[in-house]
Design a protein around this motif. Structure first.
Motif, short mmCIF file in Angstrom:
data_model
loop_
_atom_site.label_atom_id
_atom_site.label_comp_id
_atom_site.label_asym_id
_atom_site.label_seq_id
_atom_site.Cartn_x
_atom_site.Cartn_y
_atom_site.Cartn_z
N MET A 261 -10.35 -3.44 -4.41
CA MET A 261 -9.92 -2.00 -3.59
C MET A 261 -10.22 -2.18 -2.12
O MET A 261 -11.04 -2.52 -1.47
N MET A 262 -8.81 -1.65 -1.51
CA MET A 262 -8.83 -1.71 0.01
C MET A 262 -9.75 -0.47 0.58
O MET A 262 -9.36 0.63 0.24
N MET A 263 -10.57 -0.74 1.75
CA MET A 263 -11.26 0.12 2.17
C MET A 263 -10.26 0.96 3.24
O MET A 263 -9.42 0.17 3.73
N PRO A 264 -10.45 2.32 3.72
CA PRO A 264 -9.64 3.01 4.37
C PRO A 264 -9.24 2.16 5.84
O PRO A 264 -8.31 2.24 6.47
N TYR A 265 -10.45 1.68 6.31
CA TYR A 265 -10.13 0.89 7.56
C TYR A 265 -9.51 -0.30 7.46
O TYR A 265 -9.26 -1.04 8.71
N GLU A 266 -9.27 -0.74 6.52
CA GLU A 266 -8.35 -2.22 6.55
C GLU A 266 -7.14 -2.14 6.57
O GLU A 266 -6.56 -1.31 6.13
N MET A 267 -6.39 -2.89 7.23
CA MET A 267 -5.11 -2.62 7.49
C MET A 267 -4.52 -3.94 7.05
O MET A 267 -5.06 -5.02 6.92
N MET A 268 -3.01 -3.71 6.77
CA MET A 268 -2.23 -4.88 6.15
C MET A 268 -1.02 -5.03 6.98
O MET A 268 -0.49 -3.77 7.57
N THR A 269 -0.81 -6.22 7.24
CA THR A 269 0.78 -6.35 7.91
C THR A 269 1.67 -6.09 6.97
O THR A 269 1.55 -6.16 5.58
N PRO A 270 2.86 -5.81 7.45
CA PRO A 270 3.93 -5.37 6.33
C PRO A 270 4.35 -6.48 5.28
O PRO A 270 4.53 -6.14 4.53
N ARG A 271 4.21 -7.52 5.86
CA ARG A 271 4.32 -8.98 4.84
C ARG A 271 3.14 -8.72 3.61
O ARG A 271 3.48 -8.88 2.44
N ASP A 272 2.09 -8.53 4.03
CA ASP A 272 0.94 -8.36 2.92
C ASP A 272 1.11 -7.07 2.19
O ASP A 272 0.90 -7.26 1.07
N LYS A 273 1.53 -6.26 2.92
CA LYS A 273 1.72 -4.95 2.03
C LYS A 273 2.97 -5.29 1.04
O LYS A 273 2.75 -4.86 -0.05
N LEU A 274 3.98 -5.93 1.23
CA LEU A 274 5.12 -6.11 0.71
C LEU A 274 4.58 -7.11 -0.51
O LEU A 274 4.96 -6.81 -1.76
N LYS A 275 3.79 -8.06 -0.41
CA LYS A 275 3.15 -9.01 -1.20
C LYS A 275 2.28 -8.36 -2.33
O LYS A 275 2.15 -8.73 -3.32
N SER A 276 1.84 -7.34 -1.86
CA SER A 276 0.97 -6.62 -2.83
C SER A 276 1.52 -5.61 -3.78
O SER A 276 0.84 -5.18 -4.67
N LEU A 277 2.81 -5.46 -3.51
CA LEU A 277 3.45 -4.57 -4.22
C LEU A 277 4.03 -5.38 -5.90
O LEU A 277 3.94 -6.69 -5.81
N PRO A 278 3.99 -4.79 -6.96
CA PRO A 278 4.39 -5.03 -8.16
C PRO A 278 5.83 -5.74 -8.13
O PRO A 278 6.71 -5.28 -7.65
N ASP A 279 6.11 -6.96 -8.51
CA ASP A 279 7.40 -7.52 -8.61
C ASP A 279 7.66 -7.70 -7.11
O ASP A 279 9.24 -7.37 -6.87
N ALA A 280 6.76 -8.07 -6.04
CA ALA A 280 7.39 -7.80 -4.89
C ALA A 280 8.54 -9.02 -4.48
O ALA A 280 9.26 -8.35 -3.58
N SER A 281 8.72 -9.95 -5.14
CA SER A 281 9.68 -11.03 -4.79
C SER A 281 11.16 -10.53 -5.04
O SER A 281 12.11 -10.69 -4.60
N GLN A 282 11.25 -9.11 -5.85
CA GLN A 282 12.44 -8.76 -6.10
C GLN A 282 13.12 -7.88 -5.16
O GLN A 282 14.11 -7.53 -4.90
N HIS A 283 12.32 -7.53 -3.88
CA HIS A 283 12.31 -6.71 -2.90
C HIS A 283 12.90 -7.76 -1.73
O HIS A 283 13.55 -7.23 -0.50
N LEU A 284 12.96 -8.91 -2.05
CA LEU A 284 13.35 -10.01 -0.79
C LEU A 284 14.70 -10.21 -0.97
O LEU A 284 15.41 -9.95 -1.92
N LYS A 285 15.48 -10.69 0.44
CA LYS A 285 16.89 -10.82 0.44
C LYS A 285 16.91 -12.17 -0.35
O LYS A 285 16.16 -12.94 -0.45
N PRO A 286 18.32 -12.53 -0.79
CA PRO A 286 18.56 -13.48 -1.68
C PRO A 286 18.40 -14.81 -0.70
O PRO A 286 18.53 -14.62 0.45
#
Length: 67
Positions: free
Chosen positions: A1-26
């Motif tokens: 679990m992430m602590m409130p003070y931990e930050m993620m880059t947009p890339r890391d946040k995207l990678k953390s999503l379920p089925d993240a690769s489906q959100h990438l451009k072809p």
């Protein structure tokens, strides 16, 4: 679990999503994005961002002064 003070880059946040690769451009993969992310250090990326912002604001200033 992430602590409130931990930050993620947009890339890391995207990678953390379920089925993240489906959100990438072809033709774009996380391996490709990781290669880009690791090509330069954080300080270099920050310098490039600041320079791009400076150039953008300089061009806005020029438009405002000319108009």
């Amino acid at each position: 679990m992430m602590m409130p003070y931990e930050m993620m880059t947009p890339r890391d946040k995207l990678k953390s999503l379920p089925d993240a690769s489906q959100h990438l451009k072809p033709g774009v993969s996380f391996e490709f994005l990781d290669d880009i992310a690791h090509a330069i250090c954080d300080n270099q990326a920050a310098s490039r961002l600041q320079e791009a912002r400076r150039q953008r604001f300089d061009s806005i200033d020029e438009c405002l002064l000319a108009g």
